[in-house]
Scaffold this active site. Structure first.
Site, PDB file in Angstrom:
ATOM      1  N   GLU B  51       0.810  -1.225   0.000  1.00 52.81           N
ATOM      2  CA  GLU B  51       0.000   0.000   0.000  1.00 52.81           C
ATOM      3  C   GLU B  51       0.841   1.273   0.000  1.00 52.81           C
ATOM      4  O   GLU B  51       0.422   2.304  -0.514  1.00 52.81           O
ATOM      5  CB  GLU B  51      -0.967   0.027   1.192  1.00 52.81           C
ATOM      6  CG  GLU B  51      -2.114  -0.970   1.080  1.00 52.81           C
ATOM      7  CD  GLU B  51      -1.773  -2.332   1.671  1.00 52.81           C
ATOM      8  OE1 GLU B  51      -0.584  -2.563   1.999  1.00 52.81           O
ATOM      9  OE2 GLU B  51      -2.692  -3.158   1.810  1.00 52.81           O
ATOM     10  N   PHE B 113     -11.463  -6.613  14.458  1.00 51.42           N
ATOM     11  CA  PHE B 113     -10.438  -7.170  13.566  1.00 51.42           C
ATOM     12  C   PHE B 113     -10.078  -6.153  12.473  1.00 51.42           C
ATOM     13  O   PHE B 113     -10.955  -5.594  11.824  1.00 51.42           O
ATOM     14  CB  PHE B 113     -10.946  -8.465  12.933  1.00 51.42           C
ATOM     15  CG  PHE B 113      -9.957  -9.052  11.959  1.00 51.42           C
ATOM     16  CD1 PHE B 113      -8.713  -9.486  12.401  1.00 51.42           C
ATOM     17  CD2 PHE B 113     -10.256  -9.133  10.604  1.00 51.42           C
ATOM     18  CE1 PHE B 113      -7.790 -10.013  11.505  1.00 51.42           C
ATOM     19  CE2 PHE B 113      -9.332  -9.658   9.702  1.00 51.42           C
ATOM     20  CZ  PHE B 113      -8.094 -10.091  10.163  1.00 51.42           C
ATOM     21  N   GLN B 114      -8.805  -5.921  12.307  1.00 49.83           N
ATOM     22  CA  GLN B 114      -8.281  -4.974  11.311  1.00 49.83           C
ATOM     23  C   GLN B 114      -8.860  -3.574  11.466  1.00 49.83           C
ATOM     24  O   GLN B 114      -9.129  -2.891  10.485  1.00 49.83           O
ATOM     25  CB  GLN B 114      -8.505  -5.499   9.885  1.00 49.83           C
ATOM     26  CG  GLN B 114      -7.637  -6.717   9.621  1.00 49.83           C
ATOM     27  CD  GLN B 114      -7.574  -7.114   8.164  1.00 49.83           C
ATOM     28  OE1 GLN B 114      -8.513  -6.891   7.400  1.00 49.83           O
ATOM     29  NE2 GLN B 114      -6.465  -7.692   7.743  1.00 49.83           N
ATOM     30  N   LYS B 163     -17.356  -0.339   6.214  1.00 45.72           N
ATOM     31  CA  LYS B 163     -17.875  -1.353   5.293  1.00 45.72           C
ATOM     32  C   LYS B 163     -19.396  -1.244   5.103  1.00 45.72           C
ATOM     33  O   LYS B 163     -19.902  -1.328   3.983  1.00 45.72           O
ATOM     34  CB  LYS B 163     -17.517  -2.745   5.818  1.00 45.72           C
ATOM     35  CG  LYS B 163     -18.104  -3.857   4.955  1.00 45.72           C
ATOM     36  CD  LYS B 163     -17.466  -5.197   5.230  1.00 45.72           C
ATOM     37  CE  LYS B 163     -18.121  -6.246   4.352  1.00 45.72           C
ATOM     38  NZ  LYS B 163     -17.225  -7.345   4.019  1.00 45.72           N
ATOM     39  N   MET B 474      24.431   8.403   1.421  1.00 44.54           N
ATOM     40  CA  MET B 474      24.293   9.701   2.066  1.00 44.54           C
ATOM     41  C   MET B 474      24.667   9.621   3.542  1.00 44.54           C
ATOM     42  O   MET B 474      25.329  10.506   4.079  1.00 44.54           O
ATOM     43  CB  MET B 474      22.856  10.204   1.896  1.00 44.54           C
ATOM     44  CG  MET B 474      22.621  11.603   2.396  1.00 44.54           C
ATOM     45  SD  MET B 474      23.667  12.802   1.576  1.00 44.54           S
ATOM     46  CE  MET B 474      22.534  13.479   0.369  1.00 44.54           C
TER      47      MET B 474
HETATM   48  C1  LIG Z   1      12.564   5.593   4.772  1.00 44.60           C
HETATM   49  C2  LIG Z   1      13.886   6.202   5.072  1.00 44.60           C
HETATM   50  N1  LIG Z   1      14.708   5.611   5.962  1.00 44.60           N
HETATM   51  C3  LIG Z   1      15.913   6.169   6.248  1.00 44.60           C
HETATM   52  C4  LIG Z   1      16.299   7.338   5.662  1.00 44.60           C
HETATM   53  C5  LIG Z   1      17.637   7.970   6.009  1.00 44.60           C
HETATM   54  N2  LIG Z   1      18.506   7.997   4.830  1.00 44.60           N
HETATM   55  C6  LIG Z   1      18.647   9.088   4.033  1.00 44.60           C
HETATM   56  S1  LIG Z   1      19.635   8.823   2.742  1.00 44.60           S
HETATM   57  C7  LIG Z   1      19.939   7.242   3.201  1.00 44.60           C
HETATM   58  C8  LIG Z   1      20.827   6.359   2.392  1.00 44.60           C
HETATM   59  C9  LIG Z   1      20.282   6.113   1.052  1.00 44.60           C
HETATM   60  O1  LIG Z   1      21.027   5.104   0.452  1.00 44.60           O
HETATM   61  P1  LIG Z   1      20.844   4.724  -1.071  1.00 44.60           P
HETATM   62  O2  LIG Z   1      19.408   4.604  -1.392  1.00 44.60           O
HETATM   63  O3  LIG Z   1      21.702   3.552  -1.366  1.00 44.60           O
HETATM   64  O4  LIG Z   1      21.339   6.021  -1.822  1.00 44.60           O
HETATM   65  P2  LIG Z   1      22.801   6.685  -1.902  1.00 44.60           P
HETATM   66  O5  LIG Z   1      22.844   7.727  -0.824  1.00 44.60           O
HETATM   67  O6  LIG Z   1      23.799   5.611  -1.699  1.00 44.60           O
HETATM   68  O7  LIG Z   1      22.842   7.299  -3.246  1.00 44.60           O
HETATM   69  C10 LIG Z   1      19.261   6.938   4.381  1.00 44.60           C
HETATM   70  C11 LIG Z   1      19.336   5.657   5.101  1.00 44.60           C
HETATM   71  C12 LIG Z   1      15.394   7.927   4.745  1.00 44.60           C
HETATM   72  N3  LIG Z   1      15.668   9.074   4.138  1.00 44.60           N
HETATM   73  N4  LIG Z   1      14.221   7.329   4.454  1.00 44.60           N
END
Ligand SMILES: Cc1ncc(C[n+]2csc(CCOP(=O)(O)OP(=O)(O)O)c2C)c(N)n1
Lengths: 157, 564
Positions: B51, B113-114, B163, B474
């Protein structure tokens, strides 16, 4: 600075939760909040007492307006207005203190609404200062229980 | 008297009245009546595999088309799975209607439920939400929801549908108009204030326009371009405003802020007038508020009065729709023109030449920036690009050649990993004839990788380009810079799946590029393939994004790469 803000909202379930949620989520402090229906049953009036500088109050007003159910927000602090809250105070009494307490209640135009051997229940309405003033005077007798409503306010004239 | 019809049919008929042609959803017990109605409806329903993806797809659909995106999920876990997608749309002001099933009215509040209190849960992340408690209110609620979602400052609106409401019967009549007395957005800005703004523009020596997502939301890109051509004021677009002004123009400063261009940041910092349009002074743009553009007066144009003065106190506040305000501004400017600021434009040009975005290619390894340049070369800036979140997202914002509004779909406010792929799906549904690309990180793509099944099933030709650095890049960059290189839980090397094989398992074309010499051919093959493609681009591992204004820093104090 202390502000009294009046919020006219649609009288619908969930509206109060939206308002209270907005305050906690945006990190604003509410000193008190009182809600009741208005002269038009489709609307409720929420009276909020909040603290903040002008910028914070302006943000609060704008954020309140942003809620779809908010019809009108009035910062009453900027206008002449009348403010009241109500307190119910249960005070412990003895034969020797009873008359002094009744005398103080009289001066504050409070009502004694329940009497028992050990306690008196006093009803007092007024602005915050009056209620505070009363509480200071009777504190020494022993406040058993205190209930306050929070302020409600209306514009003069 | 018309015939009585079921609530579920009222829903579908109402959606038709709102010109909804596509819904992204996932069925469940309380939705059985609605799904039974969808079975013989001519509305296209796209079955996603989670979802969250339904919400992001509706979001990408809305961003790329300007229409309201619609998603549908069952009660309880279905509804809570939408939450991230709704929050994402809320932060970026995306028009969306989220429909959730709910247990029957008499079961609400009994921990049935749900059951989940989804209106309670989504109160802080929706523009508004509704729980329909009587079938009599159903049609009007839907009308209101679409109206609220698309007008004023757009945003997501949720309707919770018990529902028994979907089963109850009543004659159907779709309201022609609705009146919400407490909701009256202001579209027209004060002419008096606009005149004051023009006066400031005439007097300013170093003005800069900050163009935000509000320009895209109000379709004011053409007006922005006209304003710039009349005044010669340089434009920096926030992440959400990317595409509102073409990157290849002389007066474009690209993006400001944390990973903005150095020239945008220097220009903003030195400016004496900022004209902020449909942007909200996010901390990723301003750095520390106290030191943001210290010499600048600020004109702030926004449709949401609450944005004005929230972070920055403007000299001239203008509440109104960006398109309307810019139109009025342009009219007045024709009578009282603003002379181009020759000296300032020379300074700006000089900044652009001295501090271009750059990277240094060494060794026989692919650099992420080179991937963006190759995409530019192949797409000529015409593709719709979605991104996930991370370093790849910032390179996409920096190095891609952004020319058109509604062509760059990126999670700005919430920064949601997992957004890009489903958003690209939504964009592809809304734009069947366009090339739609998701620029992904190897971390992010795994957050909604199950949607490979959706693109395969519906033959949606989305191209996912994975910038595979085997890191949560990042986070790794921050750990490198601020935590002495202690790479805590960011290394994905060795535990990474084979993305080509994953794609193939879903019957999707998987491709891989490992050397710069292979890249162009692989991308050409991907873009010309008549179906979805997963491209695994193995890149230089420890490449970081620069320039970099550390969080809470000052715009003109950027970190630059040591290698360039
Ligand atoms: C749902 C979610 N969880 C954690 C983060 C924290 N976060 C920001 S950038 C990142 C790393 C992203 O890694 P990747 O998708 O491999 O991209 P890259 O930076 O290596 O290009 C994380 C964990 C986030 N932004 N969103």
């Amino acid at each position: 600075m202390r502000h009294v803000v009046s919020v006219i909202v649609e009288n619908k379930p969930g509206v109060l939760a939206r308002i209270a949620g907005l305050f906690s989520r945006r990190g604003y402090n509410i000193d008190s909040l009182a809600v009741g229906i208005t002269e038009n049953p489709d609307f409720s009036r929420i009276t909020l007492v909040v603290h903040g500088d002008d910028i914070i109050i302006e943000q609060i007003v704008k954020q309140l307006y942003k809620l779809i159910d908010t019809y009108k927000v009035i910062d009453l602090t900027k206008q002449t207005h009348i403010e009241r809250e109500m307190a119910l105070v249960k005070i412990s009494v003895t034969a020797s203190t009873r008359s002094e307490i009744i005398e103080i209640a009289d001066i504050f135009r409070a009502k004694i609404i329940d009497v028992s051997e050990k306690n008196l229940v006093i009803e007092l309405t007024g602005d915050q200062d009056k209620i505070e003033g009363f509480l200071v005077l009777i504190k020494k007798f022993g406040i058993v229980e205190l209930v306050r409503t929070g302020s409600i306010a209306i514009q003069r004239g | 008297m018309t015939d009585k019809i079921k609530g579920s049919k009222i829903l579908l008929e109402s959606l038709k009245q709102e010109n909804v042609t596509d819904i992204f959803g996932y069925p469940g017990g309380v939705l059985l009546d609605i799904y039974d109605e969808i079975y013989n409806s001519d509305i296209n329903h796209f079955l996603v595999r989670h979802e969250q993806a339904a919400a992001h797809a509706a979001d990408g659909y809305a961003r790329s088309s300007g229409k309201v995106g619609v998603c549908l999920a069952t009660s309880g876990p279905g509804a809570t799975n939408l939450v991230t997608g709704i929050a994402n749309a809320y932060m970026d002001s995306i028009p969306m209607v989220a429909l959730t099933g709910q247990v029957s009215v008499n079961l609400i509040g009994k921990d049935s439920f749900q059951e989940a209190d989804i209106t309670g849960i989504t109160m802080p992340i929706t523009k508004h939400n509704f729980l329909v408690k009587s079938v009599k209110d159903l049609a009007e609620t839907i009308k209101k929801a679409f109206y609220i979602a698309r007008t004023g400052r757009p945003g997501p609106v949720l309707i919770d549908l018990p529902k028994d409401i979907t089963q109850a019967r009543i004659p159907f009549e779709y309201p022609k108009d609705i009146n919400i007395p407490s909701y009256k957005p202001t579209y027209k800005g004060s002419i008096k204030q606009i005149k004051v703004a023009i006066d400031l523009m005439q007097k300013a020596l170093k003005p800069v326009i900050l163009a935000g997502g509000g320009i895209i939301a109000s379709n004011a890109s053409a007006e922005l371009r006209e304003l710039v051509s009349l005044t010669g004021i340089p434009v920096s677009s926030t992440l959400m405003g990317i595409g509102s002004y073409p990157y290849n123009d002389k007066l474009s400063l690209k993006m400001p802020g944390m990973h903005g261009t150095a020239y945008a940041n220097y220009a903003v910092h030195d400016s004496d007038l900022i004209i902020a349009i449909g942007m909200r002074f996010d901390d990723r743009i301003t750095g520390k508020l106290e030191t943001f553009a210290p010499k600048a007066k600020i004109i702030h144009i926004d449709i949401d009065p609450a944005e004005i003065g929230k972070c920055i106190q403007p000299t001239v506040p203008i509440v109104g729709d960006a398109k309307q305000v810019l139109k009025d501004m342009i009219e007045l400017l024709k009578e009282t023109p603003v002379e181009p600021k020759k000296e300032w434009l020379e300074i700006v040009q000089d900044l652009k030449e001295k501090h271009p975005l750059s990277y240094k290619q060494t060794g026989d390894v692919i650099y992420p920036q080179f991937v963006m340049e190759t995409i530019n070369q192949l797409t000529k800036g015409e593709a719709i690009i979605a991104t996930e979140v991370g370093t790849h997202q910032m390179w996409a914002a920096q190095f891609l050649n952004h020319l058109h509004p509604r062509h760059f779909l990126s999670s700005g406010g919430l920064g949601t990993m997992g957004f890009g792929f489903p958003a690209a799906i939504g964009a592809q549904v809304a734009n069947p004839d366009k090339l739609v690309i998701d620029i992904a990180g190897d971390g992010s793509i795994q957050m909604n990788i199950q949607e490979l099944s959706t693109v395969a099933y519906y033959k949606l030709p989305v191209k996912v380009i994975i910038i595979n650095n085997r890191y949560l890049g990042m986070v790794r960059q921050w750990q490198e810079l601020f935590y002495e290189g202690r790479y805590s839980h960011v290394d994905l090397e060795g535990k990474q799946p084979d993305f080509v094989k994953i794609a193939e398992a879903y019957d999707v074309l998987g491709l891989r590029a490992e050397k710069p010499s292979e890249l162009k051919k692989v991308l050409e093959k991907a873009f010309s393939h008549n179906g979805p493609v997963f491209v695994d681009v193995v890149v230089n591992r420890e490449e970081s994004v620069y320039p970099f204004v550390p969080a809470g820093g000052v715009l003109n104090k950027m970190l630059f790469s040591e290698r360039t």
